[in-house]
Design a protein around this motif. Structure first.
Motif, short mmCIF file in Angstrom:
data_model
loop_
_atom_site.label_atom_id
_atom_site.label_comp_id
_atom_site.label_asym_id
_atom_site.label_seq_id
_atom_site.Cartn_x
_atom_site.Cartn_y
_atom_site.Cartn_z
N HIS A 1 27.70 23.70 11.50
CA HIS A 1 27.54 22.66 12.53
C HIS A 1 28.55 21.56 12.27
O HIS A 1 28.74 21.14 11.12
CB HIS A 1 26.14 22.05 12.47
N ASP A 2 29.13 21.05 13.34
CA ASP A 2 30.08 19.95 13.18
C ASP A 2 29.33 18.65 12.87
O ASP A 2 28.33 18.33 13.51
CB ASP A 2 30.89 19.79 14.48
N ARG B 1 35.54 15.14 9.99
CA ARG B 1 34.48 16.03 10.50
C ARG B 1 34.55 17.42 9.86
O ARG B 1 35.62 17.94 9.55
CB ARG B 1 34.61 16.20 12.03
N SER B 2 33.36 18.03 9.74
CA SER B 2 33.27 19.33 9.07
C SER B 2 33.92 20.46 9.87
O SER B 2 34.47 21.39 9.29
CB SER B 2 31.81 19.66 8.76
N ALA B 3 33.87 20.39 11.20
CA ALA B 3 34.44 21.49 12.01
C ALA B 3 35.95 21.61 11.75
O ALA B 3 36.50 22.72 11.74
CB ALA B 3 34.17 21.27 13.49
N ASP B 4 36.60 20.47 11.52
CA ASP B 4 38.05 20.51 11.25
C ASP B 4 38.32 21.22 9.92
O ASP B 4 39.30 21.94 9.77
CB ASP B 4 38.63 19.09 11.20
#
Ligand code: SAM
Length: 353
Positions: A129-130, A188-191
């Motif tokens: 999850h972002d 951010r984690s999604a990056d």
């Protein structure tokens, strides 16, 4: 968010629950016996001990204020048989001195993060999850994952990914992390998930689950100083055990298990040189191992609770007081009073933790 005690129970399935209770119970049979649950989490292990061992009291430690809050509500029905303490578990000697005032009969450590922490997407533990790159178990103190990614040099990042994540492509990922932050700081984690995927060879992207899993694990271990804290905590936990008291530790990473194995094996070994006709009493073992090597979860549990797949359980019983020169925690004290890995001023050059 409001939650009920049942909600806490559903969020985390305790690993090897009955095995832990069975190992601890023989030490907790006297009225007023105390177990220190160093990793209270959602209180699943503690609840089982309080239900099955009526003579036991439990002091539950957690560094995560939310875990303390949820477990306290879940366990309120046990009244003064349960006491929660917000602390890092290498403070166990201070907690026992303050709350119990005497050696204890049991210590339990169920290491790592809880399912609740992973599920609460905004805390940044999950690669699925972002979210902001945080990953602190105690969100009130210390460096975040974002700070690590934005300030550690390439060499330091490589070592963390390789040692804590067992990531084959650690250097490639570390180099890409540094290159990317020159354009835009990490947030951010999604990056990060995208960058890991792009940094590894295409042929390895489709095997072994999400390729970012190892990077996220490595960052979590670094952010929370998990191995440093454990190095101090296991010897300290042995020190607070009364004679006849038992320690049970569940590890989920080979580096954790190695620390536990070393401390327990040292206590179960004669410290005098081999070949002496009589072993001096002070050199006799002060621990008796209760497990043969490290125990794993049975296949049935591994199928129903994926967290149990990597568990390694070790347990020991204190057989006599530790002579002062063999006190396991003596050599491992924090370098300065009040020192915490999570509130240390960050020195990007200091990378070997
Ligand atoms: C795997 S969970 C424990 C689950 C618990 N046994 C249960 O049945 O619900 C680990 C918990 O330990 C806490 N924890 C991890 N490292 C810690 C540390 N160094 N000091 C105190 N708590 C810690 C985490 O915040 C988390 O809540």
């Amino acid at each position: 968010m409001t939650s009920t005690p049942d909600d806490a129970a559903e969020r985390h399935v305790p690993v090897l629950l009955q095995r832990c209770v069975d190992l601890l119970a023989p030490a907790l049979g006297e009225p007023g016996s105390v177990l220190v649950d160093c990793t209270l989490g959602m209180g699943g292990h503690t609840e089982a001990v309080l239900e099955q061992v009526p003579t036991a009291r439990v002091v539950g430690i957690d560094r995560d204020p939310e875990a303390i809050d949820r477990a306290s509500r879940r366990l309120a029905r046990f009244g003064d048989r349960f006491r929660a303490v917000h602390a890092v578990y290498d403070e166990i000697e201070d907690v026992v001195a303050d709350v119990v005032g005497a050696p204890v009969q049991g210590v339990l450590m169920d290491l790592g993060v809880s399912s609740l922490q992973i599920d609460e997407t905004e805390r940044g533990f999950s690669y699925a999850h972002d979210a902001p790159l945080d990953m602190r178990m105690d969100p009130t103190v210390g460096l975040t994952a974002k700070d690590v990614l934005n300030t550690y040099d390439e060499r330091a990042l490589t070592r963390i990914l390789r040692d804590y994540g067992e990531e084959r492509f650690a250097q490639r990922i570390a180099r890409a992390v540094v290159r990317r932050r020159e354009q835009q700081p990490w947030e951010r984690s999604a990056d990060l998930v995208d960058l890991v995927r792009a940094s590894i060879p295409a042929a390895t992207r489709t095997t072994g689950g999400n390729p970012a899993k190892r990077t996220f694990q490595a960052l979590r271990i670094e952010v929370n100083g998990e191995l440093e804290v454990l190095e101090r905590a296991v010897p300290a936990a042995v020190d607070v055990l009364a004679v006849g008291g038992r320690i049970v530790v569940e590890s989920y990473h080979s580096l954790e298990d190695r620390i536990v194995k070393r401390v327990l094996a040292a206590g179960a070994t004669i410290s005098a040189p081999a070949g002496l006709p009589v072993v001096p009493e002070q050199d006799e073992p002060y621990l008796r191992l209760l497990t043969r090597g490290a125990e794993e979860a049975p296949a049935g549990e591994r199928e129903t609770n994926p967290r149990s797949a990597s568990v390694r359980l070790r347990a020991a019983e204190r057989t006599r007081p530790t002579p002062p020169h063999r006190r396991p925690s003596a050599a491992r004290r924090s370098p300065a009073p009040g020192h915490r890995p999570t509130d240390r001023p960050h020195d990007p050059g200091e990378t070997t933790r």
